[in-house]
Design a protein around this motif. Sequence first.
Motif, PDB file in Angstrom:
ATOM      1  N   ASP A 194      28.988  17.965  54.560  1.00 18.14           N
ATOM      2  CA  ASP A 194      28.084  19.118  54.607  1.00 18.14           C
ATOM      3  C   ASP A 194      26.686  18.767  54.093  1.00 18.14           C
ATOM      4  OD1 ASP A 194      30.162  20.626  55.613  1.00 18.14           O
ATOM      5  OD2 ASP A 194      30.506  21.762  53.758  1.00 18.14           O
ATOM      6  N   ALA A 195      26.608  17.837  53.154  1.00 19.24           N
ATOM      7  CA  ALA A 195      25.320  17.446  52.570  1.00 19.24           C
ATOM      8  C   ALA A 195      24.595  16.411  53.428  1.00 19.24           C
ATOM      9  CB  ALA A 195      25.527  16.911  51.156  1.00 19.24           C
ATOM     10  N   GLY A 196      25.143  16.119  54.595  1.00 16.09           N
ATOM     11  CA  GLY A 196      24.480  15.186  55.502  1.00 16.09           C
ATOM     12  C   GLY A 196      24.803  13.738  55.220  1.00 16.09           C
ATOM     13  N   GLY A 197      25.825  13.509  54.413  1.00 13.54           N
ATOM     14  CA  GLY A 197      26.217  12.140  54.090  1.00 13.54           C
ATOM     15  C   GLY A 197      27.297  11.625  55.023  1.00 13.54           C
ATOM     16  N   ARG A 198      27.695  10.421  54.765  1.00 11.88           N
ATOM     17  CA  ARG A 198      28.728   9.759  55.565  1.00 11.88           C
ATOM     18  C   ARG A 198      29.889   9.440  54.639  1.00 11.88           C
ATOM     19  NH1 ARG A 198      31.206   8.231  60.192  1.00 11.88           N
ATOM     20  NH2 ARG A 198      31.743   6.048  60.196  1.00 11.88           N
ATOM     21  N   THR A 199      31.073   9.919  55.005  1.00 11.56           N
ATOM     22  CA  THR A 199      32.247   9.611  54.194  1.00 11.56           C
ATOM     23  C   THR A 199      32.751   8.213  54.513  1.00 11.56           C
ATOM     24  OG1 THR A 199      33.728  10.593  55.817  1.00 11.56           O
ATOM     25  CG2 THR A 199      32.975  12.018  54.012  1.00 11.56           C
ATOM     26  N   HIS A 218      19.805  16.277  42.848  1.00  4.00           N
ATOM     27  CA  HIS A 218      20.598  16.893  43.918  1.00  4.00           C
ATOM     28  C   HIS A 218      21.320  18.114  43.352  1.00  4.00           C
ATOM     29  CE1 HIS A 218      23.075  17.378  47.445  1.00  4.00           C
ATOM     30  NE2 HIS A 218      22.397  16.397  48.038  1.00  4.00           N
ATOM     31  N   HIS A 219      20.671  19.268  43.481  1.00  2.00           N
ATOM     32  CA  HIS A 219      21.172  20.499  42.873  1.00  2.00           C
ATOM     33  C   HIS A 219      22.500  20.950  43.466  1.00  2.00           C
ATOM     34  CE1 HIS A 219      17.460  20.785  40.672  1.00  2.00           C
ATOM     35  NE2 HIS A 219      16.791  20.621  41.790  1.00  2.00           N
ATOM     36  N   ALA A 220      22.665  20.808  44.758  1.00  2.00           N
ATOM     37  CA  ALA A 220      23.919  21.218  45.391  1.00  2.00           C
ATOM     38  C   ALA A 220      25.090  20.393  44.861  1.00  2.00           C
ATOM     39  CB  ALA A 220      23.816  21.098  46.911  1.00  2.00           C
ATOM     40  N   ALA A 221      24.879  19.106  44.651  1.00  2.00           N
ATOM     41  CA  ALA A 221      25.942  18.258  44.096  1.00  2.00           C
ATOM     42  C   ALA A 221      26.289  18.712  42.682  1.00  2.00           C
ATOM     43  CB  ALA A 221      25.518  16.797  44.108  1.00  2.00           C
ATOM     44  N   GLN A 222      25.285  19.078  41.911  1.00  2.00           N
ATOM     45  CA  GLN A 222      25.538  19.556  40.548  1.00  2.00           C
ATOM     46  C   GLN A 222      26.392  20.822  40.563  1.00  2.00           C
ATOM     47  OE1 GLN A 222      21.934  19.593  37.995  1.00  2.00           O
ATOM     48  NE2 GLN A 222      21.027  18.399  39.648  1.00  2.00           N
TER      49      GLN A 222
END
Length: 170
Positions: free
Chosen positions: A63-68, A113-117
């Motif tokens: 969702d955060a635009g990363g790659r698992t 990275h506020h969403a990660a927090q």
Amino acid sequence: MINPKLQDALNEQMKNEFFSAYLYMAMAGYFQSEDLPGFASWMRVQALEEMTHGEKFFKFTCDAGGRTELRPIDGPQNTFKSPLDAFEFGLKHELFVTDRIGKLMDLSRKEGHHAAQIMLQWFVTEQVEEEASFSLIIRKLKRVEGDGRGLLLLDQELAARVFVPPTAAA
């Protein structure tokens, strides 16, 4: 968007969560072989919880635009000296996870990275619960040490635990 350093750390924690599930399934097997089905059931529920934790990291990273990146998982310990030994090992593992979550929170703050927090705050609280659960069972095991009847009563108590999937908001 998620930066590569944070993405790498999230993928590593996802691996740790899936390893936790693997470890607790190994413990369930140990307890089953010791004729303690309630302990085994408790550990299977624990393993299911850890799978959902790994899934939370997977979903957030996507969702955060990363790659698992699914990484290799080492084989867990499969034998223990006693139920107490298994739960002390489990608590030690949960302390490791707590440390990793704390370091991941520190990194997400450093990277801004506020969403990660926000996502990680759920895990900070969850780790308090995890450590408390293992610690309580350890205290009970020490209390009944050497008393087979007490161990069987505790086995019945632990059998009552059921898996409750976290809500979508959690």
